[in-house]
Scaffold this motif. Structure first.
Motif, PDB file in Angstrom:
ATOM      1  N   PRO A 259       0.830  -1.209   0.000  1.00 23.67           N
ATOM      2  CA  PRO A 259       0.000   0.000   0.000  1.00 23.67           C
ATOM      3  C   PRO A 259       0.863   1.257   0.000  1.00 23.67           C
ATOM      4  O   PRO A 259       1.987   1.241   0.496  1.00 23.67           O
ATOM      5  CB  PRO A 259      -0.818  -0.111   1.291  1.00 23.67           C
ATOM      6  CG  PRO A 259      -0.046  -1.037   2.164  1.00 23.67           C
ATOM      7  CD  PRO A 259       0.678  -1.980   1.249  1.00 23.67           C
ATOM      8  N   VAL A 261       1.173   5.367   0.856  1.00 21.65           N
ATOM      9  CA  VAL A 261       0.733   6.555   1.572  1.00 21.65           C
ATOM     10  C   VAL A 261       1.609   7.699   1.106  1.00 21.65           C
ATOM     11  O   VAL A 261       2.832   7.568   1.065  1.00 21.65           O
ATOM     12  CB  VAL A 261       0.873   6.372   3.097  1.00 21.65           C
ATOM     13  CG1 VAL A 261       0.412   7.625   3.820  1.00 21.65           C
ATOM     14  CG2 VAL A 261       0.100   5.158   3.571  1.00 21.65           C
ATOM     15  N   HIS A 275      -6.793   4.032  -4.926  1.00 19.95           N
ATOM     16  CA  HIS A 275      -6.025   3.047  -4.168  1.00 19.95           C
ATOM     17  C   HIS A 275      -4.779   3.640  -3.509  1.00 19.95           C
ATOM     18  O   HIS A 275      -3.955   2.899  -2.975  1.00 19.95           O
ATOM     19  CB  HIS A 275      -5.610   1.907  -5.096  1.00 19.95           C
ATOM     20  CG  HIS A 275      -6.758   1.296  -5.828  1.00 19.95           C
ATOM     21  ND1 HIS A 275      -7.774   0.615  -5.197  1.00 19.95           N
ATOM     22  CD2 HIS A 275      -7.079   1.300  -7.154  1.00 19.95           C
ATOM     23  CE1 HIS A 275      -8.657   0.213  -6.085  1.00 19.95           C
ATOM     24  NE2 HIS A 275      -8.264   0.614  -7.279  1.00 19.95           N
ATOM     25  N   VAL A 277      -3.461   6.425  -0.623  1.00 21.53           N
ATOM     26  CA  VAL A 277      -3.902   7.213   0.519  1.00 21.53           C
ATOM     27  C   VAL A 277      -3.123   8.520   0.538  1.00 21.53           C
ATOM     28  O   VAL A 277      -1.887   8.530   0.617  1.00 21.53           O
ATOM     29  CB  VAL A 277      -3.675   6.444   1.838  1.00 21.53           C
ATOM     30  CG1 VAL A 277      -4.086   7.302   3.035  1.00 21.53           C
ATOM     31  CG2 VAL A 277      -4.441   5.129   1.816  1.00 21.53           C
ATOM     32  N   ARG A 278      -3.836   9.629   0.468  1.00 19.80           N
ATOM     33  CA  ARG A 278      -3.197  10.944   0.477  1.00 19.80           C
ATOM     34  C   ARG A 278      -3.348  11.575   1.859  1.00 19.80           C
ATOM     35  O   ARG A 278      -4.424  11.535   2.453  1.00 19.80           O
ATOM     36  CB  ARG A 278      -3.817  11.858  -0.574  1.00 19.80           C
ATOM     37  CG  ARG A 278      -3.543  11.425  -2.009  1.00 19.80           C
ATOM     38  CD  ARG A 278      -4.068  12.468  -2.983  1.00 19.80           C
ATOM     39  NE  ARG A 278      -3.837  12.115  -4.374  1.00 19.80           N
ATOM     40  CZ  ARG A 278      -2.711  12.389  -5.048  1.00 19.80           C
ATOM     41  NH1 ARG A 278      -1.738  13.015  -4.411  1.00 19.80           N
ATOM     42  NH2 ARG A 278      -2.589  12.047  -6.300  1.00 19.80           N
ATOM     43  N   ALA A 279      -2.283  12.156   2.333  1.00 22.93           N
ATOM     44  CA  ALA A 279      -2.309  12.859   3.616  1.00 22.93           C
ATOM     45  C   ALA A 279      -2.116  14.352   3.355  1.00 22.93           C
ATOM     46  O   ALA A 279      -1.321  14.754   2.522  1.00 22.93           O
ATOM     47  CB  ALA A 279      -1.212  12.333   4.531  1.00 22.93           C
ATOM     48  N   GLU A 288      -1.227   7.809   9.043  1.00 25.83           N
ATOM     49  CA  GLU A 288      -1.588   6.841   8.011  1.00 25.83           C
ATOM     50  C   GLU A 288      -0.529   5.744   7.887  1.00 25.83           C
ATOM     51  O   GLU A 288      -0.850   4.561   7.709  1.00 25.83           O
ATOM     52  CB  GLU A 288      -1.766   7.555   6.654  1.00 25.83           C
ATOM     53  CG  GLU A 288      -2.890   8.577   6.614  1.00 25.83           C
ATOM     54  CD  GLU A 288      -4.271   7.929   6.585  1.00 25.83           C
ATOM     55  OE1 GLU A 288      -4.348   6.702   6.694  1.00 25.83           O
ATOM     56  OE2 GLU A 288      -5.267   8.659   6.466  1.00 25.83           O
ATOM     57  N   ARG A 292      -0.860   1.454   8.898  1.00 25.95           N
ATOM     58  CA  ARG A 292      -0.576   0.317   8.020  1.00 25.95           C
ATOM     59  C   ARG A 292       0.557  -0.554   8.530  1.00 25.95           C
ATOM     60  O   ARG A 292       0.638  -1.728   8.186  1.00 25.95           O
ATOM     61  CB  ARG A 292      -0.306   0.831   6.604  1.00 25.95           C
ATOM     62  CG  ARG A 292      -1.610   1.193   5.920  1.00 25.95           C
ATOM     63  CD  ARG A 292      -1.527   2.343   4.966  1.00 25.95           C
ATOM     64  NE  ARG A 292      -2.901   2.713   4.576  1.00 25.95           N
ATOM     65  CZ  ARG A 292      -3.664   3.555   5.284  1.00 25.95           C
ATOM     66  NH1 ARG A 292      -3.194   4.137   6.376  1.00 25.95           N
ATOM     67  NH2 ARG A 292      -4.893   3.821   4.893  1.00 25.95           N
ATOM     68  N   ARG A 299      -3.317  -3.183   5.663  1.00 25.33           N
ATOM     69  CA  ARG A 299      -2.313  -3.089   4.591  1.00 25.33           C
ATOM     70  C   ARG A 299      -2.475  -4.216   3.578  1.00 25.33           C
ATOM     71  O   ARG A 299      -2.237  -4.018   2.385  1.00 25.33           O
ATOM     72  CB  ARG A 299      -0.905  -3.057   5.155  1.00 25.33           C
ATOM     73  CG  ARG A 299      -0.395  -4.301   5.828  1.00 25.33           C
ATOM     74  CD  ARG A 299       1.095  -4.141   6.158  1.00 25.33           C
ATOM     75  NE  ARG A 299       1.621  -5.307   6.820  1.00 25.33           N
ATOM     76  CZ  ARG A 299       1.853  -5.416   8.127  1.00 25.33           C
ATOM     77  NH1 ARG A 299       1.583  -4.390   8.916  1.00 25.33           N
ATOM     78  NH2 ARG A 299       2.345  -6.524   8.638  1.00 25.33           N
ATOM     79  N   GLU A 302      -5.515  -3.217   1.274  1.00 23.20           N
ATOM     80  CA  GLU A 302      -5.172  -2.113   0.375  1.00 23.20           C
ATOM     81  C   GLU A 302      -4.113  -2.542  -0.639  1.00 23.20           C
ATOM     82  O   GLU A 302      -4.158  -2.136  -1.807  1.00 23.20           O
ATOM     83  CB  GLU A 302      -4.670  -0.919   1.189  1.00 23.20           C
ATOM     84  CG  GLU A 302      -5.760  -0.230   1.973  1.00 23.20           C
ATOM     85  CD  GLU A 302      -5.265   1.024   2.673  1.00 23.20           C
ATOM     86  OE1 GLU A 302      -6.116   1.789   3.162  1.00 23.20           O
ATOM     87  OE2 GLU A 302      -4.033   1.247   2.740  1.00 23.20           O
TER      88      GLU A 302
END
Length: 564
Positions: A259, A261, A275, A277-279, A288, A292, A299, A302
């Motif tokens: 995954p 991030v 798919h 993940v944006r922070a 985040e 995971r 994890r 994803e």
């Protein structure tokens, strides 16, 4: 032990273990695989990432193999094409004079030239490219017009990733921070420091610097003594500008079920956006990543979803097919599946139809083997159409026939390039066939299935995860109702005419023939043990599932849980 020594230990533990011991069983070793296109010999001038990925696609030579420091004579005469990668107008790792010499040599030898601009526009001097009659492929559509000064054949072609690899044996308990420098030391350093403090043990976080000379903070520099493979739990990709490496790192992660991030500024292909993940800031990014690292279920789910999307739209072999269009004969890729389901239980027919009808993979035929039961064919056709089954074939088997004979009757009526052995009472999730087909590509195995799998004990409601340690590995056994065979493999082996142990028998014979068996992920499949445990071909008490090889996960209906 020093922190540096511990980090080295962790880094070495994160790498897949090589097959180094003569005592390793042959079935546990990866298969030897040649290139996908042995009919094509290509000379490649490209950066290391693309060169390594293309090596699995065709018979490949790189510049040093041919000429050392210069190009001339007839070195290229037996090549099918010359592929040249351009990144911001230059060929990574190759001097302009050497590239020009290779292009002129190809032109003299009549070898087709393909230029792939994986980032940026054309070089300042395009003379050699024009004279070679290069066909041009461009990853970034913003540069399509600029490349039209080189060729009349300019086609958009994003970068891809080699998916013929696995992360077998990898410890995913840590995180890798991938830093695409230069980055803001205040942001990256603070994130790294926070993550390092939060993850236990401390050395569970490592740093991969794509540019060893990148001006990064001391926190990052201190955790990057050696490159670390990109197949752990989470990635921080800090990309202040759009470069080909940004997307390639994302694709590498997806190919290895990792995954991703990232901070908000990483450009992501539209089909992968859901798919990733944006922070919004460093604090959210820290949370985040830690989630995971600490939550394997999160994890793994994803990572599978990203992997599936990468397999669907970003495979390097599909890109190569486009590069070779008009140069070499097209590669035949067939993913048709025949799902063979023997049944002597009329009340399970609707479950069979629902299982096949929900598959996202649509090139599938259901071969329904009626074992000693007589059902109205017209009614079956109507029910199959209502369930969304693409194609139905019905085969009759006498009541006295063994399970092996029933399967062979189904084989005789099947037409798929792959054959799935499915049970009438199990649950098969939406992406069950898609994921097993992808697992076959990644692993190179002739048989794939689920040895790590969920069992639903309907008598108590208990859901047990069996053999969880076998996910993503070469094995000797997989669950009998979860087998997907290469069609040539199963038609060569066939099933034995025996009433019991049909599954273990064909697997044992496959191993004796050198066929590899791959245990895929645990999702999108449930082996259902009904209220009457004696109604199954394999009769066993529910308590036998509560062993060291099974982990009681929860109570209740698992079908929603396994859908990924």
């Amino acid at each position: 032990m020093s922190r540096l020594a511990r980090l080295r230990d962790v880094a070495s533990g994160l790498r897949p273990r090589p097959a180094e011991s003569a005592t390793t069983d042959a079935w546990a070793l990866p298969p030897e695989r040649g290139p996908l296109r042995p009919d094509v010999r290509a000379v490649v001038l490209a950066g290391r990432r693309l060169t390594d990925g293309l090596a699995a696609q065709w018979r490949q030579s790189v510049l040093p193999d041919l000429v050392g420091a210069s190009v001339g004579g007839q070195e290229l005469t037996d090549a099918g094409l010359l592929l040249v990668e351009y990144v911001d107008g230059a060929v990574p790792g190759h001097e302009d004079l050497v590239v020009s010499a290779a292009l002129r040599s190809a032109a003299r030898a009549g070898v087709p030239v393909v230029a792939w601009a994986t980032a940026g526009g054309p070089p300042a001097d395009v003379t050699a490219l024009v004279e070679a009659g290069a066909r041009v492929f461009v990853a970034d559509p913003a540069h399509l017009d600029a490349w039209k000064s080189v060729s009349d054949e300019v086609t958009e072609l994003p970068v891809g990733v080699d998916v013929r690899r696995t992360a077998a044996g990898v410890d995913r308990s840590g995180a890798v921070l991938v830093v695409d420098g230069p980055v803001d030391p205040r942001v990256a350093g603070a994130v790294a420091a926070d993550v390092v403090k939060a993850v236990r043990p401390l050395d569970g976080v490592s740093v991969h610097l794509r540019d060893p000379d990148a001006p990064v903070s001391r926190v990052l520099r201190g955790r990057a003594p050696h490159p670390v493979p990109l197949d752990q739990a989470a990635l921080l990709v800090d990309a202040p500008r759009h470069r080909v490496e940004d997307v390639s790192t994302l694709l590498d992660a997806g190919a290895l079920r990792t995954p991703v991030v990232t901070l908000d500024r990483l450009p992501v292909p539209a089909d992968l956006e859901a798919h990733v993940v944006r922070a919004r800031d460093a604090r959210a990014l820290r949370s985040e990543i830690i989630a995971r690292v600490e939550q394997p279920e999160l994890r793994d789910r994803e990572g599978l979803a990203l992997h599936r999307a990468v397999q669907a739209g970003h495979r390097l072999d599909d890109r190569v097919d486009l590069l070779l269009d008009g140069i070499a004969p097209p590669r035949l890729t067939v993913r048709s599946v025949s799902a063979i389901v023997p049944t002597n239980r009329p009340h399970e027919i609707d479950n069979v139809l629902a299982n096949v009808g929900r598959q996202s993979h649509r090139d599938v035929e259901l071969v329904l083997v009626l074992h000693g039961i007589d059902l109205d064919r017209a009614d079956l056709v109507v029910r199959a159409e209502a369930a969304g089954v693409p194609h139905l074939t019905v085969v009759d088997a006498p009541r006295t026939a063994t399970l092996g004979t029933c399967m062979n009757l189904g084989l005789g009526a099947s037409s798929g390039a792959f054959v799935a052995k499915m049970d009438d009472d199990n649950h098969y999730g939406t992406h069950y066939l898609t994921d097993l087909l992808d697992a076959g590509v990644s692993s190179g195995a002739g048989i794939v299935g689920k040895w790590a799998h969920y069992v639903w004990l309907r008598s108590t409601g208990a859901v047990v995860l069996r053999y969880p340690e076998t996910e993503h590995s070469y094995v000797r056994r997989i669950q009998g109702g979860s087998m997907l065979f290469d069609g040539d493999v199963v038609r060569g082996l066939r099933f034995s005419d025996i009433p019991r142990a049909v599954d273990s028998d064909i697997l044992d014979r496959a191993i004796s023939d050198g066929v590899k068996i791959w245990s895929a992920d645990r999702f999108n499949f449930v082996s259902v043990r009904g209220l009457d445990r004696h109604a199954h071909t394999w009769t066993v008490d529910d308590a036998s599932f509560m062993t060291a090889h099974g982990r009681l996960e929860f109570y209740g209906d698992p079908r929603q849980h396994v859908e990924v």
